[in-house]
Design a protein around this motif. Structure first.
Motif, mmCIF file in Angstrom:
data_model
loop_
_atom_site.group_PDB
_atom_site.id
_atom_site.type_symbol
_atom_site.label_atom_id
_atom_site.label_comp_id
_atom_site.label_asym_id
_atom_site.label_seq_id
_atom_site.Cartn_x
_atom_site.Cartn_y
_atom_site.Cartn_z
ATOM 1 N N SER A 120 1.184 -1.229 0.502
ATOM 2 C CA SER A 120 0.045 0.431 0.203
ATOM 3 C C SER A 120 0.212 1.585 0.011
ATOM 4 C CB SER A 120 -1.187 -0.383 0.478
ATOM 5 O OG SER A 120 -1.976 -1.296 1.247
ATOM 6 N N SER A 121 1.963 0.588 -0.318
ATOM 7 C CA SER A 121 2.854 2.164 -0.247
ATOM 8 C C SER A 121 4.459 1.761 -0.775
ATOM 9 C CB SER A 121 3.018 2.900 1.777
ATOM 10 O OG SER A 121 4.037 1.603 2.382
ATOM 11 N N GLY A 122 4.665 3.229 -0.628
ATOM 12 C CA GLY A 122 7.012 2.809 -1.055
ATOM 13 C C GLY A 122 7.301 2.076 -0.085
ATOM 14 N N SER A 123 7.035 2.516 0.961
ATOM 15 C CA SER A 123 7.753 1.808 2.127
ATOM 16 C C SER A 123 8.163 0.364 2.404
ATOM 17 C CB SER A 123 7.256 2.726 3.814
ATOM 18 O OG SER A 123 7.561 3.729 3.662
ATOM 19 N N GLU A 124 6.276 0.250 2.596
ATOM 20 C CA GLU A 124 6.019 -1.622 2.287
ATOM 21 C C GLU A 124 6.684 -2.271 1.524
ATOM 22 O OE1 GLU A 124 1.387 -1.323 4.202
ATOM 23 O OE2 GLU A 124 1.575 -2.144 2.682
ATOM 24 N N ALA A 125 6.897 -1.125 0.549
ATOM 25 C CA ALA A 125 7.082 -2.158 -0.817
ATOM 26 C C ALA A 125 8.781 -2.898 -1.129
ATOM 27 C CB ALA A 125 6.924 -1.566 -2.227
ATOM 28 N N ASN A 126 9.063 -1.799 -0.029
ATOM 29 C CA ASN A 126 10.922 -1.590 -0.066
ATOM 30 C C ASN A 126 11.079 -2.756 0.930
ATOM 31 O OD1 ASN A 126 12.294 0.217 -1.699
ATOM 32 N ND2 ASN A 126 11.831 1.861 -0.756
ATOM 33 N N ASP A 127 10.137 -2.957 2.393
ATOM 34 C CA ASP A 127 10.240 -3.885 3.672
ATOM 35 C C ASP A 127 10.202 -5.293 2.261
ATOM 36 O OD1 ASP A 127 10.959 -1.169 4.516
ATOM 37 O OD2 ASP A 127 9.410 -2.801 6.512
ATOM 38 N N GLY A 154 19.810 9.194 0.572
ATOM 39 C CA GLY A 154 18.987 8.178 -0.251
ATOM 40 C C GLY A 154 17.134 8.418 0.493
ATOM 41 N N TYR A 155 16.087 8.289 0.643
ATOM 42 C CA TYR A 155 14.711 8.052 0.959
ATOM 43 C C TYR A 155 14.385 6.827 0.517
ATOM 44 C CZ TYR A 155 10.392 9.117 3.552
ATOM 45 O OH TYR A 155 9.597 8.847 4.446
ATOM 46 N N HIS A 156 13.865 5.311 1.200
ATOM 47 C CA HIS A 156 13.008 4.184 1.088
ATOM 48 C C HIS A 156 11.726 4.236 1.987
ATOM 49 C CE1 HIS A 156 16.730 3.674 -1.994
ATOM 50 N NE2 HIS A 156 17.553 4.396 -1.042
ATOM 51 N N GLY A 157 11.928 5.193 2.407
ATOM 52 C CA GLY A 157 9.959 5.493 3.242
ATOM 53 C C GLY A 157 10.538 5.287 4.831
ATOM 54 N N SER A 158 9.511 5.114 5.612
ATOM 55 C CA SER A 158 9.626 5.464 6.668
ATOM 56 C C SER A 158 9.476 4.023 7.512
ATOM 57 C CB SER A 158 8.574 6.949 7.215
ATOM 58 O OG SER A 158 9.068 7.350 8.731
ATOM 59 N N ALA A 227 18.905 2.140 -5.102
ATOM 60 C CA ALA A 227 18.845 3.553 -5.134
ATOM 61 C C ALA A 227 17.643 4.033 -6.237
ATOM 62 C CB ALA A 227 20.422 3.907 -5.611
ATOM 63 N N GLU A 228 17.630 6.046 -5.749
ATOM 64 C CA GLU A 228 16.545 5.995 -6.286
ATOM 65 C C GLU A 228 17.340 6.785 -7.253
ATOM 66 O OE1 GLU A 228 14.278 9.057 -3.883
ATOM 67 O OE2 GLU A 228 16.356 8.905 -3.112
ATOM 68 N N PRO A 229 16.947 6.220 -8.825
ATOM 69 C CA PRO A 229 17.623 6.985 -10.365
ATOM 70 C C PRO A 229 18.087 8.808 -9.690
ATOM 71 C CG PRO A 229 15.974 6.055 -11.056
ATOM 72 C CD PRO A 229 15.491 6.059 -9.087
ATOM 73 N N ALA A 260 16.000 -0.385 -8.271
ATOM 74 C CA ALA A 260 15.660 1.315 -8.002
ATOM 75 C C ALA A 260 14.669 1.151 -8.229
ATOM 76 C CB ALA A 260 15.814 1.193 -10.115
ATOM 77 N N ASP A 261 15.177 2.512 -6.662
ATOM 78 C CA ASP A 261 13.313 2.916 -6.234
ATOM 79 C C ASP A 261 12.958 4.010 -6.942
ATOM 80 O OD1 ASP A 261 11.826 3.721 -4.429
ATOM 81 O OD2 ASP A 261 12.835 3.860 -2.702
ATOM 82 N N GLU A 262 11.615 3.891 -7.793
ATOM 83 C CA GLU A 262 11.459 4.934 -8.803
ATOM 84 C C GLU A 262 9.917 5.137 -8.220
ATOM 85 O OE1 GLU A 262 11.739 4.883 -12.074
ATOM 86 O OE2 GLU A 262 12.764 3.911 -12.961
ATOM 87 N N VAL A 263 9.845 5.132 -6.893
ATOM 88 C CA VAL A 263 8.420 5.754 -6.409
ATOM 89 C C VAL A 263 8.871 7.206 -6.731
ATOM 90 C CG1 VAL A 263 6.897 6.440 -3.901
ATOM 91 C CG2 VAL A 263 8.508 4.472 -4.097
ATOM 92 N N ILE A 264 9.202 7.809 -6.651
ATOM 93 C CA ILE A 264 8.994 9.492 -7.431
ATOM 94 C C ILE A 264 9.309 9.233 -8.647
ATOM 95 C CG2 ILE A 264 10.093 11.428 -7.099
ATOM 96 C CD1 ILE A 264 11.096 11.392 -4.121
ATOM 97 N N THR A 265 10.750 8.577 -9.325
ATOM 98 C CA THR A 265 10.788 8.340 -10.423
ATOM 99 C C THR A 265 9.914 7.875 -11.573
ATOM 100 O OG1 THR A 265 12.167 6.849 -10.451
ATOM 101 C CG2 THR A 265 13.048 9.781 -10.386
ATOM 102 N N ALA A 289 5.289 3.197 -6.231
ATOM 103 C CA ALA A 289 4.017 3.451 -5.102
ATOM 104 C C ALA A 289 3.497 5.334 -6.012
ATOM 105 C CB ALA A 289 4.779 3.961 -3.468
ATOM 106 N N LYS A 290 3.375 6.147 -4.708
ATOM 107 C CA LYS A 290 3.066 7.872 -5.020
ATOM 108 C C LYS A 290 2.065 7.694 -6.178
ATOM 109 C CE LYS A 290 6.059 9.634 -2.443
ATOM 110 N NZ LYS A 290 7.643 9.404 -1.383
ATOM 111 N N GLY A 291 3.204 8.252 -8.524
ATOM 112 C CA GLY A 291 2.096 7.947 -8.903
ATOM 113 C C GLY A 291 1.829 7.064 -9.688
HETATM 114 C C1 LIG Z 1 8.230 8.396 -0.869
HETATM 115 C C2 LIG Z 1 9.468 7.433 -1.180
HETATM 116 C C3 LIG Z 1 8.724 6.382 -0.481
HETATM 117 C C4 LIG Z 1 8.014 5.828 0.094
HETATM 118 O O1 LIG Z 1 6.461 5.672 0.033
HETATM 119 P P1 LIG Z 1 5.340 5.637 0.954
HETATM 120 O O2 LIG Z 1 4.541 5.642 0.465
HETATM 121 O O3 LIG Z 1 6.003 7.396 1.694
HETATM 122 O O4 LIG Z 1 5.862 4.103 2.024
HETATM 123 C C5 LIG Z 1 9.767 5.111 -1.144
HETATM 124 N N1 LIG Z 1 11.232 5.709 -1.711
HETATM 125 C C6 LIG Z 1 11.284 7.011 -2.107
HETATM 126 C C7 LIG Z 1 11.572 7.657 -3.286
HETATM 127 C C8 LIG Z 1 10.209 7.690 -1.960
HETATM 128 O O5 LIG Z 1 10.818 9.213 -2.323
#
Ligand SMILES: *Cc1c(COP(=O)(O)O)cnc(C)c1O
Length: 464
Positions: A120-127, A154-158, A227-229, A260-265, A289-291
């Motif tokens: 349901s989220s990027g954090s969960e997907a990275n877990d 880098g940011y991969h969730g919380s 990594a994020e692109p 590749a963490d494409e949650v934003i890209t 996730a996100k988009g």
């Molecule tokens: C926002 C973000 C996440 C986490 O996604 P959530 O839906 O907030 O859990 C993971 N990776 C990247 C690159 C993000 O920008």
């Protein structure tokens, strides 16, 4: 629409302060000041509880790619809720929206990224990714391959996993992160950390830290690199062109998995469906996730290559979320993908609005406070500096000036974020050239006010 049924702003703010704990916020100070309450949105514009309109330069939190107010997504949700509001896929069942969405993502994703595990989220997907890559190597008879290499800033969730993969010092300082067997290397942030090196040489050097770290750990212990692109939450850090090809060479050479963490890209932000396509990267797993739903529903996932998916399929994978592949979220995501595709939104970013943003945003680099103003696709950032020539940092605590600038921006009805002393935007992909022009007017006014304020307060000083 009238606001007659809405309590006055002050009343809402008092209730918010009394009962709502905001994420990533010092709730004490916010409670005293009062949160700005957003009541509705259309296109790239938000409206607050006082009826004031703002340009949303951040697409919510980097997610509202198709813009606000698309009725089709509300209809898709309502239809799916009436037909099948919920069912799981744990126990040998499936449902139509999740099947269609997985197939659509396999079609859109490059190479043999053909399999999707939903969250349901990027954090969960990275877990999921942490557990999946370790399970992959265990099934390959190499259970000692557990270490995941990630990057500082880098940011991969919380979640515990996502926050551990991320390289945010402020997050690691709270709650006992990172979890074991995660190692961080430096980021490819030339303006801030490149010193006297050329961007190209610096990009190579930062990529080669990956190789040095693999060799120091022993390649037989390394499971994956994530990594994020383009780093988003780290401040829209666009790597030098030399960086990604060298990373690709290294992961190929040592046979480690690339996530590749494409949650934003993902989903058009860099002018292609996925950021890896614009950098020519070949990952084994894509985090999304996100988009994916333009933020209209919470949904994320991992798009997995044939080799990893087929290996994981050999045994029961003891992992999943109640809402993995939620039918309403999946139906909304499908509708979002249909709109992105049929309306040619990604082509328009690539051919029209990204070049327009690059030109307009780049024009801010003549401002005395701006050290660099860069963009890639629909992500842009600028570095605030007291001395452009030396790429100097401010004497004040990092983030002090950025916060001041963000406050002026918010008062100018432009949502622009700060990360330390970098200012960032990532607007909805449907932003028009006219909207971009207005955004730039507000951003420049914000920079002028920030400069005046720093001068008046004696804060235009270089760090010792
Ligand atoms: C926002 C973000 C996440 C986490 O996604 P959530 O839906 O907030 O859990 C993971 N990776 C990247 C690159 C993000 O920008």
């Amino acid at each position: 629409m009238t606001l007659t049924n809405m309590p006055p702003t002050a009343e809402l703010q008092a209730l918010d302060a009394a009962h709502h704990m905001h994420p990533f916020t010092a709730n004490g100070p916010l409670g005293k000041k009062g949160a700005r309450i957003i009541t509705r949105a259309q296109g790239v514009r938000l409206t607050d509880s006082d009826g004031v309109e703002l340009i949303d330069g951040m697409a919510g939190l980097w997610c509202v790619n198709i813009g606000y107010g698309r009725r089709e997504l509300a209809d898709a949700a309502a239809r799916q809720m009436s037909e099948l509001p919920y069912y799981n896929t744990f126990f040998q069942t499936s449902h139509v929206p999740v099947i269609r969405l997985a197939a659509k993502l396999a079609e859109l994703a490059p190479g043999d990224l053909n399999h999707v595990f939903f969250a349901s989220s990027g954090s969960e997907a990275n877990d999921t990714n942490i557990r999946m890559v370790r399970q992959y190597w265990a099934l390959k008879g190499q259970p000692e391959r557990r270490v995941i290499i990630a990057r500082r800033n880098g940011y991969h969730g919380s979640t515990m996993g996502g926050g551990s993969l991320g390289g945010m010092a402020a997050m690691h300082a709270q709650g006992g992160l990172p979890i074991p067997d995660i190692t961080h290397i430096d980021q490819p942030y030339w303006w801030g950390e490149g010193g006297e090196m050329s961007p190209e040489a610096f990009g190579l050097a930062r990529a080669r830290q990956l190789e040095e770290t693999i060799l120091a750990l022993g390649p037989e212990r390394v499971a994956a690199f994530i990594a994020e692109p383009v780093q988003g939450a780290g401040g829209v850090i666009i790597p030098p062109e030399s960086y990604w090809p060298e990373v690709q060479r290294i992961v190929d050479r040592y046979g480690i998995l690339l996530i590749a963490d494409e949650v934003i890209t993902g989903f058009g932000r860099l002018g292609q469906w996925f950021g890896v396509q614009s950098y020519g990267i070949r990952p084994h797993i894509l985090t999304i996730a996100k988009g994916l739903s333009s933020g209209y529903q919470p949904i994320g996932g991992s798009i997995v290559c044939d080799e990893v998916a087929q290996t994981i399929a050999q045994d029961e994978f003891n992992h999943g979320y109640t809402y993995s592949g939620h039918p309403v979220a999946a139906a909304v995501a499908l509708e979002n993908l249909r709109i992105l595709e049929e309306e040619g939104i990604i082509e328009r970013v690539r051919e029209q609005t990204a070049p327009c943003l690059a030109q307009a945003w780049g024009s801010l680099s003549d401002h005395p406070l701006v050290g660099e103003a860069v963009s890639r696709g629909m992500m842009a950032s600028l570095a605030l500096t007291p001395d452009k020539a030396t790429r100097a940092k401010f004497r004040s605590e990092p983030g002090t000036v950025g916060f001041i600038c963000r406050e002026f921006s918010f008062a100018n009805n432009l949502v622009m974020r700060h990360v330390g002393d970098r200012m960032i935007i990532a607007p909805p992909l449907v932003i028009t050239p006219a909207d971009i022009a207005e955004l730039i007017v507000r951003a420049r006014k914000t920079l002028d006010q920030t400069l005046d304020h720093l001068q008046a307060e004696g804060m235009l000083r270089v760090a010792a």
